[in-house]
Design a protein around this motif. Structure first.
Motif, PDB file in Angstrom:
ATOM      1  N   THR A  60      13.481   1.760  -1.627  1.00 33.56           N
ATOM      2  CA  THR A  60      13.334   3.187  -1.933  1.00 33.56           C
ATOM      3  C   THR A  60      14.199   4.076  -1.042  1.00 33.56           C
ATOM      4  O   THR A  60      14.472   5.219  -1.410  1.00 33.56           O
ATOM      5  CB  THR A  60      11.861   3.629  -1.795  1.00 33.56           C
ATOM      6  N   ALA A  61      14.641   3.564   0.117  1.00 33.91           N
ATOM      7  CA  ALA A  61      15.388   4.412   1.056  1.00 33.91           C
ATOM      8  C   ALA A  61      16.629   5.054   0.430  1.00 33.91           C
ATOM      9  O   ALA A  61      16.843   6.263   0.601  1.00 33.91           O
ATOM     10  CB  ALA A  61      15.762   3.603   2.307  1.00 33.91           C
TER      11      ALA A  61
ATOM     12  N   GLN B 101      -0.372  -9.569   6.193  1.00 30.26           N
ATOM     13  CA  GLN B 101       1.043  -9.951   6.302  1.00 30.26           C
ATOM     14  C   GLN B 101       1.771  -9.813   4.970  1.00 30.26           C
ATOM     15  O   GLN B 101       2.888  -9.297   4.908  1.00 30.26           O
ATOM     16  CB  GLN B 101       1.135 -11.397   6.830  1.00 30.26           C
ATOM     17  N   VAL B 102       1.112 -10.267   3.891  1.00 27.52           N
ATOM     18  CA  VAL B 102       1.750 -10.161   2.567  1.00 27.52           C
ATOM     19  C   VAL B 102       2.043  -8.691   2.250  1.00 27.52           C
ATOM     20  O   VAL B 102       3.132  -8.337   1.783  1.00 27.52           O
ATOM     21  CB  VAL B 102       0.831 -10.767   1.476  1.00 27.52           C
ATOM     22  N   PHE B 103       1.080  -7.818   2.564  1.00 25.26           N
ATOM     23  CA  PHE B 103       1.279  -6.400   2.256  1.00 25.26           C
ATOM     24  C   PHE B 103       2.264  -5.737   3.217  1.00 25.26           C
ATOM     25  O   PHE B 103       2.961  -4.796   2.841  1.00 25.26           O
ATOM     26  CB  PHE B 103      -0.072  -5.660   2.203  1.00 25.26           C
ATOM     27  N   ALA B 104       2.357  -6.242   4.432  1.00 24.89           N
ATOM     28  CA  ALA B 104       3.344  -5.698   5.377  1.00 24.89           C
ATOM     29  C   ALA B 104       4.757  -6.081   4.913  1.00 24.89           C
ATOM     30  O   ALA B 104       5.663  -5.249   4.901  1.00 24.89           O
ATOM     31  CB  ALA B 104       3.084  -6.228   6.787  1.00 24.89           C
ATOM     32  N   ASP B 105       4.921  -7.331   4.483  1.00 20.33           N
ATOM     33  CA  ASP B 105       6.224  -7.769   3.964  1.00 20.33           C
ATOM     34  C   ASP B 105       6.593  -6.966   2.724  1.00 20.33           C
ATOM     35  O   ASP B 105       7.743  -6.568   2.539  1.00 20.33           O
ATOM     36  CB  ASP B 105       6.191  -9.271   3.588  1.00 20.33           C
ATOM     37  N   GLY B 106       5.591  -6.758   1.851  1.00 19.84           N
ATOM     38  CA  GLY B 106       5.827  -5.998   0.614  1.00 19.84           C
ATOM     39  C   GLY B 106       6.262  -4.576   0.935  1.00 19.84           C
ATOM     40  O   GLY B 106       7.231  -4.067   0.352  1.00 19.84           O
ATOM     41  N   ALA B 107       5.575  -3.940   1.886  1.00 18.90           N
ATOM     42  CA  ALA B 107       5.911  -2.550   2.230  1.00 18.90           C
ATOM     43  C   ALA B 107       7.318  -2.479   2.823  1.00 18.90           C
ATOM     44  O   ALA B 107       8.069  -1.535   2.555  1.00 18.90           O
ATOM     45  CB  ALA B 107       4.890  -1.989   3.212  1.00 18.90           C
ATOM     46  N   ALA B 108       7.688  -3.501   3.611  1.00 18.51           N
ATOM     47  CA  ALA B 108       9.038  -3.505   4.196  1.00 18.51           C
ATOM     48  C   ALA B 108      10.081  -3.564   3.079  1.00 18.51           C
ATOM     49  O   ALA B 108      11.083  -2.842   3.098  1.00 18.51           O
ATOM     50  CB  ALA B 108       9.195  -4.696   5.143  1.00 18.51           C
ATOM     51  N   ARG B 109       9.801  -4.395   2.076  1.00 18.20           N
ATOM     52  CA  ARG B 109      10.746  -4.492   0.957  1.00 18.20           C
ATOM     53  C   ARG B 109      10.793  -3.170   0.187  1.00 18.20           C
ATOM     54  O   ARG B 109      11.859  -2.710  -0.230  1.00 18.20           O
ATOM     55  CB  ARG B 109      10.325  -5.656   0.052  1.00 18.20           C
ATOM     56  N   CYS B 110       9.640  -2.536   0.009  1.00 21.83           N
ATOM     57  CA  CYS B 110       9.602  -1.242  -0.699  1.00 21.83           C
ATOM     58  C   CYS B 110      10.381  -0.182   0.070  1.00 21.83           C
ATOM     59  O   CYS B 110      11.075   0.636  -0.521  1.00 21.83           O
ATOM     60  CB  CYS B 110       8.164  -0.758  -0.873  1.00 21.83           C
ATOM     61  N   ARG B 111      10.256  -0.194   1.400  1.00 25.44           N
ATOM     62  CA  ARG B 111      10.984   0.800   2.191  1.00 25.44           C
ATOM     63  C   ARG B 111      12.491   0.617   2.011  1.00 25.44           C
ATOM     64  O   ARG B 111      13.236   1.579   1.883  1.00 25.44           O
ATOM     65  CB  ARG B 111      10.587   0.707   3.674  1.00 25.44           C
ATOM     66  N   GLU B 112      12.900  -0.663   1.934  1.00 27.93           N
ATOM     67  CA  GLU B 112      14.315  -0.979   1.726  1.00 27.93           C
ATOM     68  C   GLU B 112      14.812  -0.481   0.363  1.00 27.93           C
ATOM     69  O   GLU B 112      15.851   0.142   0.260  1.00 27.93           O
ATOM     70  CB  GLU B 112      14.426  -2.503   1.725  1.00 27.93           C
TER      71      GLU B 112
ATOM     72  N   ARG C 148       0.867  -1.173   0.000  1.00 29.22           N
ATOM     73  CA  ARG C 148       0.000   0.000   0.000  1.00 29.22           C
ATOM     74  C   ARG C 148       0.904   1.223   0.000  1.00 29.22           C
ATOM     75  O   ARG C 148       1.834   1.307   0.811  1.00 29.22           O
ATOM     76  CB  ARG C 148      -0.878   0.033   1.239  1.00 29.22           C
ATOM     77  N   GLN C 149       0.605   2.156  -0.853  1.00 29.36           N
ATOM     78  CA  GLN C 149       1.420   3.360  -1.010  1.00 29.36           C
ATOM     79  C   GLN C 149       1.619   4.074   0.332  1.00 29.36           C
ATOM     80  O   GLN C 149       2.721   4.516   0.658  1.00 29.36           O
ATOM     81  CB  GLN C 149       0.673   4.256  -1.997  1.00 29.36           C
ATOM     82  N   SER C 150       0.564   4.157   1.145  1.00 26.32           N
ATOM     83  CA  SER C 150       0.667   4.909   2.408  1.00 26.32           C
ATOM     84  C   SER C 150       1.556   4.205   3.427  1.00 26.32           C
ATOM     85  O   SER C 150       1.947   4.808   4.422  1.00 26.32           O
ATOM     86  CB  SER C 150      -0.716   5.150   3.002  1.00 26.32           C
ATOM     87  N   HIS C 151       1.879   2.934   3.182  1.00 20.12           N
ATOM     88  CA  HIS C 151       2.760   2.217   4.101  1.00 20.12           C
ATOM     89  C   HIS C 151       4.239   2.438   3.775  1.00 20.12           C
ATOM     90  O   HIS C 151       5.114   1.890   4.449  1.00 20.12           O
ATOM     91  CB  HIS C 151       2.461   0.712   4.080  1.00 20.12           C
ATOM     92  N   VAL C 152       4.470   3.173   2.705  1.00 21.19           N
ATOM     93  CA  VAL C 152       5.850   3.460   2.296  1.00 21.19           C
ATOM     94  C   VAL C 152       5.999   4.981   2.283  1.00 21.19           C
ATOM     95  O   VAL C 152       5.781   5.628   1.250  1.00 21.19           O
ATOM     96  CB  VAL C 152       6.141   2.843   0.895  1.00 21.19           C
ATOM     97  N   PRO C 153       6.348   5.570   3.428  1.00 21.38           N
ATOM     98  CA  PRO C 153       6.326   7.036   3.562  1.00 21.38           C
ATOM     99  C   PRO C 153       7.208   7.759   2.547  1.00 21.38           C
ATOM    100  O   PRO C 153       6.978   8.944   2.267  1.00 21.38           O
ATOM    101  CB  PRO C 153       6.838   7.281   4.991  1.00 21.38           C
ATOM    102  N   ALA C 154       8.198   7.055   1.992  1.00 23.48           N
ATOM    103  CA  ALA C 154       9.075   7.699   1.009  1.00 23.48           C
ATOM    104  C   ALA C 154       8.288   8.287  -0.169  1.00 23.48           C
ATOM    105  O   ALA C 154       8.721   9.264  -0.772  1.00 23.48           O
ATOM    106  CB  ALA C 154      10.101   6.689   0.499  1.00 23.48           C
ATOM    107  N   HIS C 155       7.124   7.715  -0.483  1.00 23.43           N
ATOM    108  CA  HIS C 155       6.337   8.248  -1.608  1.00 23.43           C
ATOM    109  C   HIS C 155       5.964   9.704  -1.351  1.00 23.43           C
ATOM    110  O   HIS C 155       6.178  10.572  -2.194  1.00 23.43           O
ATOM    111  CB  HIS C 155       5.077   7.412  -1.831  1.00 23.43           C
TER     112      HIS C 155
END
Ligand code: AMP
Length: 316
Positions: free
Chosen positions: A303-304, A290-301, A75-82
């Motif tokens: 995009t950081a 859980q799938v979306f939490a794992d996905g957001a964690a990977r996105c944060r990694e 979810r876009q909002s779970h990745v604050p970098a956006h």
């Protein structure tokens, strides 16, 4: 294989058009793919918080139900970098260029109550893209101008502050984009935004699909050969497109009644396995979360470093 990225906005319930035009092609291309539910984009016009959450949940569950099990889902909002990068890009974009965006002109320019976020939306979309450094961005015609702007912003940022962004190429998806038209107004795209009577939603039960297809607009042509594609027959053409996209065949169909029955059968058969998986997933919402939490964690990694490089370059 280059990285790919696609976002769907939960501004309504996903339709057969969302499936044939976006989810199905996404399911065929899952290597190094980032697929997101762009909940922030669903707030650029008046919205109801409870509905937004329910559309976002439904969209997320449908991502899994259609078989997106290898791509990174988020979810876009779970990745604050956006949102963070969007602000930096707003410091590079000008009011002149945002004012020229066709979508803004059509949906809100000159209206006092228009949300500022509708105006700045293209900067957020540019951030969505640039954070993942995709080399190519497949888009339909309606988003082309926004991706062109993304390129302009990336080039300008790189020129002024240093080479941070990969400048993506705009590509027309292979085989073009399937466009599913509204069953009652075949001159416009089938839309998830309105509770449109001419939209077939992915979770519509078979009897609802049957009723909607039986009411689809055709024309008064009843002679032999009436069932054919033609610019002058947009309703019939759309039904034939849907039939074939859902794996059916128009061979031997000579009346609109027969065509509609075939379309109903093909659509119901296409939706059935998706609805079945959806029901299983809806019974286990913790799994989807859980799938979306794992996905957001990977996105944060992923995009950081891009956000860090942009922040440093711009002087933060
Ligand atoms: P949107 O629904 O505008 O957020 O679009 C998300 C994606 O779904 C885009 O790639 C669209 O091209 C696709 N899409 C949405 N509605 C349709 C439709 N009626 N026919 C084909 N593709 C569609």
């Amino acid at each position: 294989m280059t990285r790919t990225l696609s976002l769907l906005t939960p501004s309504g319930r996903l339709t057969l058009g969302s499936y044939l035009g976006a989810l199905l092609p996404m399911s065929r291309r899952q290597e190094d793919a980032f697929y997101g539910v762009s909940d922030l984009h669903a707030m650029t016009t008046e919205h109801d918080p409870r509905l937004l959450r329910s559309y976002a949940d439904e969209t997320a569950t449908l991502f899994l139900a259609v078989g997106l099990d290898r791509a990174t889902l988020f979810r876009q909002s779970h990745v604050p970098a956006h949102a963070q990068l969007a602000y930096l890009l707003e410091c590079v974009a000008t009011t002149g260029e945002l004012n020229r965006m066709i979508q803004f002109k059509e949906k809100g320019r000159g209206v006092d109550s228009t949300r500022v976020s509708l105006f700045t939306y293209p900067a957020l979309m540019a951030a969505d893209i640039l954070l993942y450094r995709p080399e190519q961005v497949p888009v339909g015609a309606d988003q082309r101008q926004h991706v062109e702007l993304t390129r302009d912003l990336a080039l300008r940022f790189n020129r002024r502050y240093g080479p941070v962004f990969t400048v993506p190429e705009v590509v027309v998806p292979e085989g073009g984009t399937a466009r599913v038209m509204d069953l009652l107004h075949p001159d416009r795209k089938m839309s998830k935004s309105a509770e449109a009577a001419g939209s077939v939603y992915l979770l519509d039960p078979p009897d609802v699909v049957r009723r909607k297809v039986s009411r689809a607009v055709t024309d008064s042509d009843t002679g032999p050969g009436a069932v054919r594609r033609s610019e002058a027959k947009p309703g019939v053409t759309n039904l034939l497109d849907v039939l074939e996209a859902c794996g059916g065949s128009a061979e031997g169909l000579d009346t609109y009644g027969a065509l509609k029955r075939a379309v109903t059968d093909a659509v119901v058969a296409t939706l059935e396995p998706i609805q079945k998986r959806y029901a299983d997933l809806a019974a286990d919402p913790v799994h989807v979360t859980q799938v979306f939490a794992d996905g957001a964690a990977r996105c944060r990694e992923v995009t950081a470093p891009v956000l860090a490089a942009a922040s440093a370059a711009i002087g933060l």
